[in-house]
Write a protein that holds these residues in place. Sequence first.
Motif, PDB file in Angstrom:
ATOM      1  N   GLU A  66       0.176  32.457 -62.501  1.00 15.79           N
ATOM      2  CA  GLU A  66      -1.238  32.616 -62.883  1.00 15.79           C
ATOM      3  C   GLU A  66      -1.683  34.077 -62.746  1.00 15.79           C
ATOM      4  OE1 GLU A  66      -3.148  30.369 -64.259  1.00 15.79           O
ATOM      5  OE2 GLU A  66      -1.675  28.776 -64.077  1.00 15.79           O
ATOM      6  N   PHE A  67      -1.251  34.732 -61.699  1.00 12.83           N
ATOM      7  CA  PHE A  67      -1.624  36.147 -61.503  1.00 12.83           C
ATOM      8  C   PHE A  67      -1.076  36.995 -62.653  1.00 12.83           C
ATOM      9  CE2 PHE A  67      -1.356  35.498 -56.585  1.00 12.83           C
ATOM     10  CZ  PHE A  67      -2.513  34.750 -56.628  1.00 12.83           C
ATOM     11  N   LYS A  68       0.172  36.764 -62.989  1.00 14.19           N
ATOM     12  CA  LYS A  68       0.802  37.580 -64.040  1.00 14.19           C
ATOM     13  C   LYS A  68       0.178  37.290 -65.394  1.00 14.19           C
ATOM     14  CE  LYS A  68       4.998  38.779 -61.641  1.00 14.19           C
ATOM     15  NZ  LYS A  68       6.216  38.238 -61.052  1.00 14.19           N
ATOM     16  N   LYS A  69      -0.147  36.024 -65.637  1.00 12.43           N
ATOM     17  CA  LYS A  69      -0.788  35.639 -66.901  1.00 12.43           C
ATOM     18  C   LYS A  69      -2.121  36.375 -67.070  1.00 12.43           C
ATOM     19  CE  LYS A  69      -2.311  31.435 -67.789  1.00 12.43           C
ATOM     20  NZ  LYS A  69      -2.337  29.957 -67.745  1.00 12.43           N
ATOM     21  N   THR A  70      -2.795  36.657 -65.964  1.00 13.88           N
ATOM     22  CA  THR A  70      -4.069  37.383 -66.033  1.00 13.88           C
ATOM     23  C   THR A  70      -3.875  38.887 -65.817  1.00 13.88           C
ATOM     24  OG1 THR A  70      -4.406  36.552 -63.770  1.00 13.88           O
ATOM     25  CG2 THR A  70      -5.672  35.510 -65.506  1.00 13.88           C
ATOM     26  N   GLY A  71      -2.641  39.379 -66.066  1.00 13.27           N
ATOM     27  CA  GLY A  71      -2.404  40.818 -66.131  1.00 13.27           C
ATOM     28  C   GLY A  71      -2.084  41.510 -64.816  1.00 13.27           C
ATOM     29  N   HIS A  72      -1.840  40.739 -63.751  1.00 17.23           N
ATOM     30  CA  HIS A  72      -1.559  41.383 -62.461  1.00 17.23           C
ATOM     31  C   HIS A  72      -0.071  41.688 -62.305  1.00 17.23           C
ATOM     32  CE1 HIS A  72      -5.380  39.228 -62.039  1.00 17.23           C
ATOM     33  NE2 HIS A  72      -5.717  40.222 -61.239  1.00 17.23           N
ATOM     34  N   LYS A  73       0.204  42.738 -61.542  1.00 15.52           N
ATOM     35  CA  LYS A  73       1.590  43.136 -61.306  1.00 15.52           C
ATOM     36  C   LYS A  73       1.857  43.193 -59.811  1.00 15.52           C
ATOM     37  CE  LYS A  73       2.007  45.709 -65.570  1.00 15.52           C
ATOM     38  NZ  LYS A  73       2.054  47.028 -66.199  1.00 15.52           N
ATOM     39  N   ASN A  74       3.078  42.881 -59.424  1.00 10.74           N
ATOM     40  CA  ASN A  74       3.413  42.909 -58.006  1.00 10.74           C
ATOM     41  C   ASN A  74       3.924  44.276 -57.573  1.00 10.74           C
ATOM     42  OD1 ASN A  74       2.672  40.288 -57.478  1.00 10.74           O
ATOM     43  ND2 ASN A  74       4.696  39.454 -57.944  1.00 10.74           N
ATOM     44  N   VAL A  75       3.569  44.654 -56.371  1.00  6.07           N
ATOM     45  CA  VAL A  75       4.017  45.914 -55.787  1.00  6.07           C
ATOM     46  C   VAL A  75       4.351  45.646 -54.327  1.00  6.07           C
ATOM     47  CG1 VAL A  75       2.524  47.300 -57.272  1.00  6.07           C
ATOM     48  CG2 VAL A  75       1.686  46.577 -55.031  1.00  6.07           C
ATOM     49  N   TYR A  76       4.788  46.707 -53.624  1.00  2.00           N
ATOM     50  CA  TYR A  76       4.996  46.566 -52.183  1.00  2.00           C
ATOM     51  C   TYR A  76       4.534  47.815 -51.447  1.00  2.00           C
ATOM     52  CZ  TYR A  76       6.720  45.245 -47.695  1.00  2.00           C
ATOM     53  OH  TYR A  76       6.776  44.919 -46.369  1.00  2.00           O
ATOM     54  N   MET A  77       3.632  47.614 -50.496  1.00  2.00           N
ATOM     55  CA  MET A  77       3.081  48.686 -49.674  1.00  2.00           C
ATOM     56  C   MET A  77       3.705  48.611 -48.273  1.00  2.00           C
ATOM     57  SD  MET A  77       0.596  50.423 -51.227  1.00  2.00           S
ATOM     58  CE  MET A  77       0.274  50.257 -52.996  1.00  2.00           C
ATOM     59  N   PRO A  78       3.700  49.735 -47.539  1.00  2.00           N
ATOM     60  CA  PRO A  78       4.307  49.734 -46.199  1.00  2.00           C
ATOM     61  C   PRO A  78       3.674  48.737 -45.229  1.00  2.00           C
ATOM     62  CG  PRO A  78       4.027  51.974 -46.947  1.00  2.00           C
ATOM     63  CD  PRO A  78       3.309  51.096 -47.941  1.00  2.00           C
ATOM     64  N   LEU A  79       4.491  48.296 -44.279  1.00  4.00           N
ATOM     65  CA  LEU A  79       4.082  47.380 -43.217  1.00  4.00           C
ATOM     66  C   LEU A  79       3.172  48.066 -42.211  1.00  4.00           C
ATOM     67  CD1 LEU A  79       4.720  44.723 -41.469  1.00  4.00           C
ATOM     68  CD2 LEU A  79       6.523  46.104 -40.427  1.00  4.00           C
TER      69      LEU A  79
ATOM     70  N   GLY B 197       8.139  58.125 -43.785  1.00  3.50           N
ATOM     71  CA  GLY B 197       9.409  57.430 -43.916  1.00  3.50           C
ATOM     72  C   GLY B 197       9.317  56.121 -44.678  1.00  3.50           C
ATOM     73  N   CYS B 198       8.106  55.760 -45.120  1.00  5.57           N
ATOM     74  CA  CYS B 198       7.920  54.487 -45.837  1.00  5.57           C
ATOM     75  C   CYS B 198       7.443  54.751 -47.262  1.00  5.57           C
ATOM     76  CB  CYS B 198       6.913  53.605 -45.118  1.00  5.57           C
ATOM     77  SG  CYS B 198       7.476  53.129 -43.476  1.00  5.57           S
ATOM     78  N   LEU B 199       7.838  53.877 -48.166  1.00 10.90           N
ATOM     79  CA  LEU B 199       7.552  54.086 -49.582  1.00 10.90           C
ATOM     80  C   LEU B 199       6.680  52.991 -50.160  1.00 10.90           C
ATOM     81  CD1 LEU B 199      11.200  54.967 -50.028  1.00 10.90           C
ATOM     82  CD2 LEU B 199       9.441  56.476 -50.957  1.00 10.90           C
ATOM     83  N   VAL B 200       5.994  53.329 -51.224  1.00 17.69           N
ATOM     84  CA  VAL B 200       5.326  52.323 -52.043  1.00 17.69           C
ATOM     85  C   VAL B 200       6.304  51.944 -53.144  1.00 17.69           C
ATOM     86  CG1 VAL B 200       3.421  51.903 -53.642  1.00 17.69           C
ATOM     87  CG2 VAL B 200       3.048  53.323 -51.601  1.00 17.69           C
ATOM     88  N   ILE B 201       6.561  50.666 -53.310  1.00 18.19           N
ATOM     89  CA  ILE B 201       7.344  50.239 -54.475  1.00 18.19           C
ATOM     90  C   ILE B 201       6.348  49.876 -55.569  1.00 18.19           C
ATOM     91  CG2 ILE B 201       9.144  48.722 -55.375  1.00 18.19           C
ATOM     92  CD1 ILE B 201      10.138  48.287 -52.586  1.00 18.19           C
ATOM     93  N   GLU B 202       6.357  50.662 -56.635  1.00 24.88           N
ATOM     94  CA  GLU B 202       5.375  50.480 -57.703  1.00 24.88           C
ATOM     95  C   GLU B 202       5.806  49.356 -58.654  1.00 24.88           C
ATOM     96  OE1 GLU B 202       5.518  54.935 -58.368  1.00 24.88           O
ATOM     97  OE2 GLU B 202       3.350  54.594 -58.585  1.00 24.88           O
ATOM     98  N   PRO B 203       4.904  48.923 -59.546  1.00 28.82           N
ATOM     99  CA  PRO B 203       5.210  47.762 -60.389  1.00 28.82           C
ATOM    100  C   PRO B 203       6.567  47.824 -61.105  1.00 28.82           C
ATOM    101  CG  PRO B 203       2.916  48.349 -60.665  1.00 28.82           C
ATOM    102  CD  PRO B 203       3.515  49.407 -59.771  1.00 28.82           C
ATOM    103  N   ASN B 204       6.892  48.969 -61.697  1.00 33.41           N
ATOM    104  CA  ASN B 204       8.171  49.054 -62.418  1.00 33.41           C
ATOM    105  C   ASN B 204       9.377  48.873 -61.503  1.00 33.41           C
ATOM    106  OD1 ASN B 204       6.711  49.527 -64.708  1.00 33.41           O
ATOM    107  ND2 ASN B 204       7.287  51.674 -64.940  1.00 33.41           N
ATOM    108  N   GLY B 205       9.264  49.356 -60.279  1.00 37.99           N
ATOM    109  CA  GLY B 205      10.349  49.192 -59.318  1.00 37.99           C
ATOM    110  C   GLY B 205      10.388  47.776 -58.766  1.00 37.99           C
ATOM    111  N   TYR B 206       9.213  47.240 -58.458  1.00 38.13           N
ATOM    112  CA  TYR B 206       9.164  45.909 -57.859  1.00 38.13           C
ATOM    113  C   TYR B 206       9.642  44.829 -58.830  1.00 38.13           C
ATOM    114  CZ  TYR B 206       7.963  42.451 -54.433  1.00 38.13           C
ATOM    115  OH  TYR B 206       8.053  41.434 -53.503  1.00 38.13           O
TER     116      TYR B 206
END
Lengths: 475, 475
Positions: free
Chosen positions: A56-69, B34-43
Amino acid sequence: MKNNKITSRDVDFAKWYTDVVNAAKLSTYSNTKGCLVIEPNGYAIWEKMQQVLDYEFKKTGHKNVYMPLLIPENLMKKEGELIEGFAPEVAWVTEGGQKHLEERLCIRPTSETLFSDYYSNVVKSYRDLPLLYNQWCNVFRWEKETRPFLRSREFLWQEGHTVHATKKEAEEETLRMLNIYNDFFHNYLAIPSIIGKKTNKEKFAGAEYTYTVEALMYNGVALQSGTSHYFGQKFSKAYDIKFLNKDNNLEYAYQTSWGVTTRMIGALIMVHSDDYGLVLPPKIAPNQVVIIPIGDTEEVNTLANTYKEILNKNNISCYIDNSEKTPGFKFAEAEVNGIPIRIEIGKRDLENNNITIVRRDTREKLSYSTNQNIVEIVTDLFNKIQTNLYDKALIRRNSMTFRAKNLDELKNIMEKQPGFVHGLWCGDEACELKVKEIKGTKSRCIPLDKEHIDNGKCMVCGKDAKCEVVWGIQY
Amino acid sequence: MKNNKITSRDVDFAKWYTDVVNAAKLSTYSNTKGCLVIEPNGYAIWEKMQQVLDYEFKKTGHKNVYMPLLIPENLMKKEGELIEGFAPEVAWVTEGGQKHLEERLCIRPTSETLFSDYYSNVVKSYRDLPLLYNQWCNVFRWEKETRPFLRSREFLWQEGHTVHATKKEAEEETLRMLNIYNDFFHNYLAIPSIIGKKTNKEKFAGAEYTYTVEALMYNGVALQSGTSHYFGQKFSKAYDIKFLNKDNNLEYAYQTSWGVTTRMIGALIMVHSDDYGLVLPPKIAPNQVVIIPIGDTEEVNTLANTYKEILNKNNISCYIDNSEKTPGFKFAEAEVNGIPIRIEIGKRDLENNNITIVRRDTREKLSYSTNQNIVEIVTDLFNKIQTNLYDKALIRRNSMTFRAKNLDELKNIMEKQPGFVHGLWCGDEACELKVKEIKGTKSRCIPLDKEHIDNGKCMVCGKDAKCEVVWGIQY
């Protein structure tokens, strides 16, 4: 076949909940205080939830990423309200690489800070907007109590964080995601949730306003089950997220965030499950059908395999329980694990071209001829189970939904049978605090169509009411 | 159309790598050191990897779970070698809930300890075994350098942890997972990896032995890209994982663990990409096809939409670039992002019933008639691209694979063109350390069929060789 390991729901609801979690092997305590192990049966439910929501998120144009812990203390503090709200709950890393750190790093309790910091680097022009990002991750909040799925120091969630060029677009996004959550509750979890705005006191630290999805558990206690926040320019001003707008002027961006967590598994349990164990709506059950052969004959095994194959081919998850346990033991296990449909193929039944199907929700035993189309039978039962679970939950919720004109009425209700109580409110926090004195009752939300009330008096002080509030006792 | 933002790969490989990561918007530095953001294209690449591997894990009977992020110090120390190996690299939480903690909690650098602790509670009998669990999560190791995907304090990975009733089963599992990784590298990443055992010095802290997947990058440097460990009874003895075996005797269980990380994205880049940006094998590319309409006519747009629809229907991910940029800009962008196939639909071409397709791997422009079946064209090209990328990487690897009979030969090779160097070894760590003096060359692995060598002399000391080692310079 009442499960002896499960306390009755009507005798001790809290104990019943823990018993179901244990008996269905969903989660267990770990040796890290306040943190839980999510076991395969529990994690598989989370994976199903992720699958549906991610789509549902992707269908509405959202993209996944990852930010530091980890978040450096100074970065965390840039927006004042957020850190104020979360300070009592964070865990700090102070040593790393065998050295004492100059700046403490906090384990993310939520990631507005890191997203905002990132956005301040990449947003330049209105052409870059909107940015619609989401992440699936773990977060950490130093809770004092621990209840599987409901409250634990670490939990899993998704957190969407978006940036927009206009207030209007950001407000639409906040509402869009609220509705995606609400639909998910209705259509997949079979939970008749209600939605609305949080009062100022109950909103998210740092938000201009917060929408919430609230659900009522079997025992009448309310569970906040998902939130969607409108930030306006609060974070963009603190983190300097500016863009050139269409008129070529620099403007602060508009932001939102929204999230749901593994707590939804707790809601599923407390709305649908019973004294026999877990009950899962077919649309969210990792294993939808179990086939139990009774009597090890070629005919029985052949039919079991044929059914399994044809159901799997039709995207129905299905397994055969071929273990060495007795059929009775297998029935109980399927029941405690909440498999929506169990197909019993018995040697003697088969001589009469019959099979038995048992619905988990009603525990009804149904007889079908082997001449009937198994995919049609199962699909039809899935629809019935899904609808029945929703309807039952709705009837129960309605039976526990009340209206109070004054504090005495609210008190009477909450002492007899807690639930959702509709009552008018003047908008004054002092009145909200007075309500809290009654068994800790809090405002759950202001329903979307009840934000402005013209003729009515505050349930607490009797002055003119501004809006209607749904009140309840929270988990 | 050479991308000006990208340094040539043959001029400065390290700079080229960073440039590709930036230009393709895969990852960026964060304000958490020492920590990275993984952006949409990478994720999105990571999600594709997860999807394929998760399917393979489940097909071989593994189930996903989730263990806590934090490990109490005492629990972490129960097995001596593991903590000794990881002590310099861990981050410690010492404050939580506004209090100083009595016991430090370490952020998991890996989760053998928590899995073992859990297993010690749930494993009772051989009937409970095997337990084949895996988790997808973040881990933290206090690295000194940071290179996107290759080395960062936090990274994403999966870690499988299994318990078995016999040594044989555990050893089979270790090898099974190694082969799943190796097949994934060959079939999806189009990387001709080699597999083998790590020497005692290079194995995982706490393992009896470690298998590894090693890949050779474009510049001849080796990258450890996946590992599978056999623990024997080391952890089961430290964490007291005992079970009643078939003879009704208590026995310590046998364990394995295995993992791959976001580092695989780094391997993909360094094996296939070029001076024009990212190159992705079609089987792992999140976006497989981009359609670029040239000239805004109804015919052009209709065909673009038809192609998109039919390709999507055939499970080929495809999007139309309808942005306001010039066609030239769009071509360059598709190139830098590594979209395997770009379909150009031009107004004039269309008058002659022609379209142009450009392969990312060879950058060839191909002309096709609109009468041809687009799904067949694309599928056929995907196969060709996938094979071509693998073959090119294999040819390059072979051209950088050498054999050395003594240290002088090894030195000559490593100074001219580093690569994989096969050389015999006596098994003595002193010899391994002498090899390291040559540009930091380390043993990468002992190939599976070269664990026992009968006639040969150690490349270093000249004594009888025990096995053959592949040596290389590591990332």
